[in-house]
Scaffold this motif. Sequence first.
Motif, PDB file in Angstrom:
ATOM      1  N   PHE A   1       0.745  -0.910   0.092  1.00  0.00           N
ATOM      2  CA  PHE A   1      -0.176  -0.041   0.051  1.00  0.00           C
ATOM      3  C   PHE A   1       0.881   1.152  -0.092  1.00  0.00           C
ATOM      4  N   GLU A   2       0.244   2.591  -0.803  1.00  0.00           N
ATOM      5  CA  GLU A   2       0.776   4.151  -0.897  1.00  0.00           C
ATOM      6  C   GLU A   2       0.292   4.683   0.188  1.00  0.00           C
ATOM      7  N   ILE A   3       1.158   5.576   0.607  1.00  0.00           N
ATOM      8  CA  ILE A   3       0.814   7.175   1.402  1.00  0.00           C
ATOM      9  C   ILE A   3       1.032   7.897   0.951  1.00  0.00           C
ATOM     10  N   ASN A   4       0.737   8.939   0.736  1.00  0.00           N
ATOM     11  CA  ASN A   4       1.195  10.761   0.874  1.00  0.00           C
ATOM     12  C   ASN A   4       1.914  10.611   1.646  1.00  0.00           C
ATOM     13  N   GLU A   5       3.752  10.547   1.363  1.00  0.00           N
ATOM     14  CA  GLU A   5       4.481  10.880   2.093  1.00  0.00           C
ATOM     15  C   GLU A   5       5.480  10.661   1.473  1.00  0.00           C
TER      16      GLU A   5
ATOM     17  N   ASN B   1      -0.604  12.668   6.399  1.00  0.00           N
ATOM     18  CA  ASN B   1      -1.998  12.444   7.133  1.00  0.00           C
ATOM     19  C   ASN B   1      -2.474  11.406   8.069  1.00  0.00           C
ATOM     20  N   ARG B   2      -2.681  11.209   9.019  1.00  0.00           N
ATOM     21  CA  ARG B   2      -3.234  11.029   9.905  1.00  0.00           C
ATOM     22  C   ARG B   2      -4.930  10.160   9.715  1.00  0.00           C
ATOM     23  N   ALA B   3      -5.241  11.227   9.351  1.00  0.00           N
ATOM     24  CA  ALA B   3      -6.908  10.429   8.811  1.00  0.00           C
ATOM     25  C   ALA B   3      -6.441   9.434   7.634  1.00  0.00           C
ATOM     26  N   GLU B   4      -5.554   9.799   6.552  1.00  0.00           N
ATOM     27  CA  GLU B   4      -5.366   8.846   5.731  1.00  0.00           C
ATOM     28  C   GLU B   4      -4.698   7.433   6.135  1.00  0.00           C
ATOM     29  N   VAL B   5      -4.037   7.466   7.091  1.00  0.00           N
ATOM     30  CA  VAL B   5      -2.991   6.263   7.755  1.00  0.00           C
ATOM     31  C   VAL B   5      -4.721   5.050   8.404  1.00  0.00           C
ATOM     32  N   GLU B   6      -6.036   6.082   9.481  1.00  0.00           N
ATOM     33  CA  GLU B   6      -6.709   5.686   9.980  1.00  0.00           C
ATOM     34  C   GLU B   6      -7.501   5.010   8.822  1.00  0.00           C
TER      35      GLU B   6
ATOM     36  N   PRO C   1      14.103   9.462  10.046  1.00  0.00           N
ATOM     37  CA  PRO C   1      12.843   9.194   9.973  1.00  0.00           C
ATOM     38  C   PRO C   1      11.945   9.366  10.644  1.00  0.00           C
ATOM     39  N   ASN C   2      11.990  10.328  10.656  1.00  0.00           N
ATOM     40  CA  ASN C   2      10.514  11.580  11.649  1.00  0.00           C
ATOM     41  C   ASN C   2       9.019   9.962  10.940  1.00  0.00           C
ATOM     42  N   ASN C   3       8.832  10.381   9.293  1.00  0.00           N
ATOM     43  CA  ASN C   3       7.746  10.737   8.682  1.00  0.00           C
ATOM     44  C   ASN C   3       7.468   8.890   8.888  1.00  0.00           C
ATOM     45  N   GLU C   4       8.205   7.823   8.717  1.00  0.00           N
ATOM     46  CA  GLU C   4       8.405   6.548   9.079  1.00  0.00           C
ATOM     47  C   GLU C   4       7.218   6.273  10.558  1.00  0.00           C
ATOM     48  N   GLN C   5       8.385   6.906  11.374  1.00  0.00           N
ATOM     49  CA  GLN C   5       8.102   6.650  13.345  1.00  0.00           C
ATOM     50  C   GLN C   5       6.780   7.280  13.317  1.00  0.00           C
ATOM     51  N   GLU C   6       6.618   7.863  12.421  1.00  0.00           N
ATOM     52  CA  GLU C   6       5.247   8.337  12.772  1.00  0.00           C
ATOM     53  C   GLU C   6       3.455   7.256  12.647  1.00  0.00           C
ATOM     54  N   VAL C   7       3.705   7.500  11.702  1.00  0.00           N
ATOM     55  CA  VAL C   7       2.895   6.407  10.653  1.00  0.00           C
ATOM     56  C   VAL C   7       3.292   4.845  11.718  1.00  0.00           C
ATOM     57  N   GLY C   8       4.111   4.137  12.008  1.00  0.00           N
ATOM     58  CA  GLY C   8       4.661   3.328  12.204  1.00  0.00           C
ATOM     59  C   GLY C   8       3.619   3.075  13.900  1.00  0.00           C
ATOM     60  N   ALA C   9       3.971   4.631  14.249  1.00  0.00           N
ATOM     61  CA  ALA C   9       3.213   4.336  16.118  1.00  0.00           C
ATOM     62  C   ALA C   9       1.897   4.424  15.595  1.00  0.00           C
ATOM     63  N   TRP C  10       1.328   5.374  14.566  1.00  0.00           N
ATOM     64  CA  TRP C  10       0.081   5.635  14.423  1.00  0.00           C
ATOM     65  C   TRP C  10      -1.019   3.989  14.211  1.00  0.00           C
TER      66      TRP C  10
ATOM     67  N   ARG D   1       0.424   1.137  15.367  1.00  0.00           N
ATOM     68  CA  ARG D   1       0.131   0.098  16.250  1.00  0.00           C
ATOM     69  C   ARG D   1      -0.544   0.584  16.963  1.00  0.00           C
ATOM     70  N   GLU D   2      -1.468   2.201  17.289  1.00  0.00           N
ATOM     71  CA  GLU D   2      -2.030   1.934  18.127  1.00  0.00           C
ATOM     72  C   GLU D   2      -3.440   1.781  17.333  1.00  0.00           C
ATOM     73  N   ALA D   3      -3.765   1.800  15.773  1.00  0.00           N
ATOM     74  CA  ALA D   3      -4.997   1.477  15.377  1.00  0.00           C
ATOM     75  C   ALA D   3      -5.108  -0.320  15.380  1.00  0.00           C
ATOM     76  N   LEU D   4      -4.015  -0.984  15.185  1.00  0.00           N
ATOM     77  CA  LEU D   4      -4.043  -2.769  14.835  1.00  0.00           C
ATOM     78  C   LEU D   4      -3.246  -2.931  16.035  1.00  0.00           C
ATOM     79  N   PRO D   5      -3.323  -3.020  17.380  1.00  0.00           N
ATOM     80  CA  PRO D   5      -3.132  -4.097  18.931  1.00  0.00           C
ATOM     81  C   PRO D   5      -2.360  -5.146  18.520  1.00  0.00           C
ATOM     82  N   ASP D   6      -3.505  -5.932  17.758  1.00  0.00           N
ATOM     83  CA  ASP D   6      -2.850  -7.468  17.509  1.00  0.00           C
ATOM     84  C   ASP D   6      -1.651  -8.125  16.418  1.00  0.00           C
ATOM     85  N   VAL D   7      -1.942  -6.085  15.913  1.00  0.00           N
ATOM     86  CA  VAL D   7      -0.523  -6.712  14.606  1.00  0.00           C
ATOM     87  C   VAL D   7       0.944  -6.733  14.113  1.00  0.00           C
TER      88      VAL D   7
END
Length: 684
Positions: free
Chosen positions: A117-121, A134-139, A164-173, A175-181
């Motif tokens: 999958f691709e996102i805008n960054e 964009n957090r909404a896109e990631v959600e 690494p800021n963009n990558e780490q931020e998306v990774g954190a989002w 993990r929060e949205a998919l706690p079992d993944v």
Amino acid sequence: MRILSVDTGGTFTDLAAFDSDKGKVVCGKSLTTYHDLTEGIFETLEKTNTPLSGEGVFKHGTTLVINTLLQRSATNIALVTTRGFRDVLEMARGNRPVPFDLFYQRSAPLIPRELRFEINERVDGKGKTLVAPNRAEVEVLAKELNRRKVSAVAVAFLNSYISPNNEQEVGAWLREALPDVFVTCGTDLTREWYEYERTATASANAYVGPQMNGYVRRLYSGLRDRNFFGQFYLMGSNGGVVSVDRAIREPIMLVESGPVGGCIGAAAYARELGIKNVLAFDMGGTTAKCALVEKGEFDVKPVYYVGGRDYGFPVRGAIIDIVEVSAGGGSIAWLDEARRLNIGPRSAGSTPGPVCYGLGGTEPTVTDANAVLGRLEPESFLGGELKLDLAAAENAIREKIALPFGVSGQSGVDEMAAGILSIATVIMAGSIRRVSVERGRDPRDFSLFAYGGGGPLHAVDLARELHIPIVIIPPEPGNFSAMGMLLADVRRDQSETMLVPLDEAAMGALDAVFTRLEEALIQDLLAETSSDSITTERHAEIRYRGQVHSLLTPCYDADNVKSLRNIFEDLYLTRYGHVEMSNPVEIVSLRVTGRAAIAKPELTGMWTAPRMTSAPSRRERLVYFGTAGQRLATAVFRRRELPVGFSASGPALVEEYGSTTLVGPEDHFTVGRLGEIKILVGGA
């Protein structure tokens, strides 16, 4: 204190346990239990009456990671990347490693296109953020990933190595949205600039993450249930152990976890015996592996190819330079359509195993050939735990190989069995040439240090093939990878891209980056261990300007441009046979290695060989030797009875739990002060 190590291999699960109070090592083996690998571990502990209760250290090496990748046994793994770069895994380097194969096809990517999958960054080449995620896109993406029931996600963005800021931020989002993944970011694993390699490494980490997580947690829980409350480490591919938490986060760093222990043990032996150059050779049930040890140190490379360089994919990280071939004791012998004899790559493994094991195997293997030729004792194999069925092994070679090939009778079976071993020798010699000759080293300048269940059986034939004059067999070679793990410290490697010319300005910047990497690495080690002894080493990847490939160059003896260039060019001359004195040199990346010493036994205190009192018992049996073309009366010794200083000439067999050492008719052997067998190879 009790220090335990367990190595789970393709055929056997090996245990080595050192009790510091008693000052001795206990070894054991069980067949690997593929349905649940932890069963084989606990079965081996029970078989050897090794208690787990109380404090201590438990170290574990496993082939689970590499097997998961090779067998492609995971499903529903996703990749999230920068828009426009969805096909990086497919395009790879855009090269053709096998140019003359008209039907060449690289192995398919671990993650199929529909799960990429691709996102805008976007981050530019200097680390400036051009488009923030964009957090909404990631959600929205997280909901889609949840709908597809993905079990793991890799996040790898363009130019994240420099910022690494963009990558780490998306990774954190995520993990929060998919706690079992299981979610992993490429920059958690490597901060080097290779876009394809970073993406492939992150994808591989996600691919093995869920399975490795479940396995480690299951094993850890089993240890706790048995009242083990000591330190638990897993064997990393870099030659050191890693904590449970790091192994769960970065399981790809265990890709060569299994064979590494033997390399550590071989290096320790080389240092203690004062041997400058050693070829560490490990032949197990499924594969044979070889690594180079020079001046008591093994070589660590920055990239490893899963499935081989020609067809596989890269993993970026510090990994011992091991060459592996499909020629183990369980490798199956077969005839192709032209009635040519072949060995492997299929293996009988532990289920059903070689025919002679009597566990349902029907296809002849390398172990069956050794048994038929008289090299294995049917009644005392594995200390008598597994009785060998020689008649079944002989019948399999006759029916599957000899008769279809056009030979019959006992002589035909012997010739075909000897042919199986000869082909295995050629295949294994190829692995040694790849790790020595192709690295600019001459095998004749090395001693062959052989271990594993099959290594001592094949070592003298290999040495003769390669003109290596000396073979060394350590005590308990069948459990030697587990033994080597007993000696492992905690190790961490940090690397970072720094593409600059090698000049005076670079030397000042070098020290600042090295210092920053060392400080971060030491903090990591302090968080994972209670060690008060931490050491660091500095290396740089250096190349001539205009080249693609670089050489890992030690920097700890270099304090100016000239000395660092001299070290690089000495390495270059050894590897390639020439240097380019007028070419500018550039640094590509920097690497820092940190080691934290943890509890381990002293090598000299691990084995106590008996002293010379009376002559050891000696039996004889007929053993077929290909060099003689017939069966010869061969002396058979029990290794535990051989005292330090004992010597004899071949032909001979030295039997022990887990392995048998073969000494040829032209060879001579002695027992050294550490209990090692030193064979002088005649005709090498």
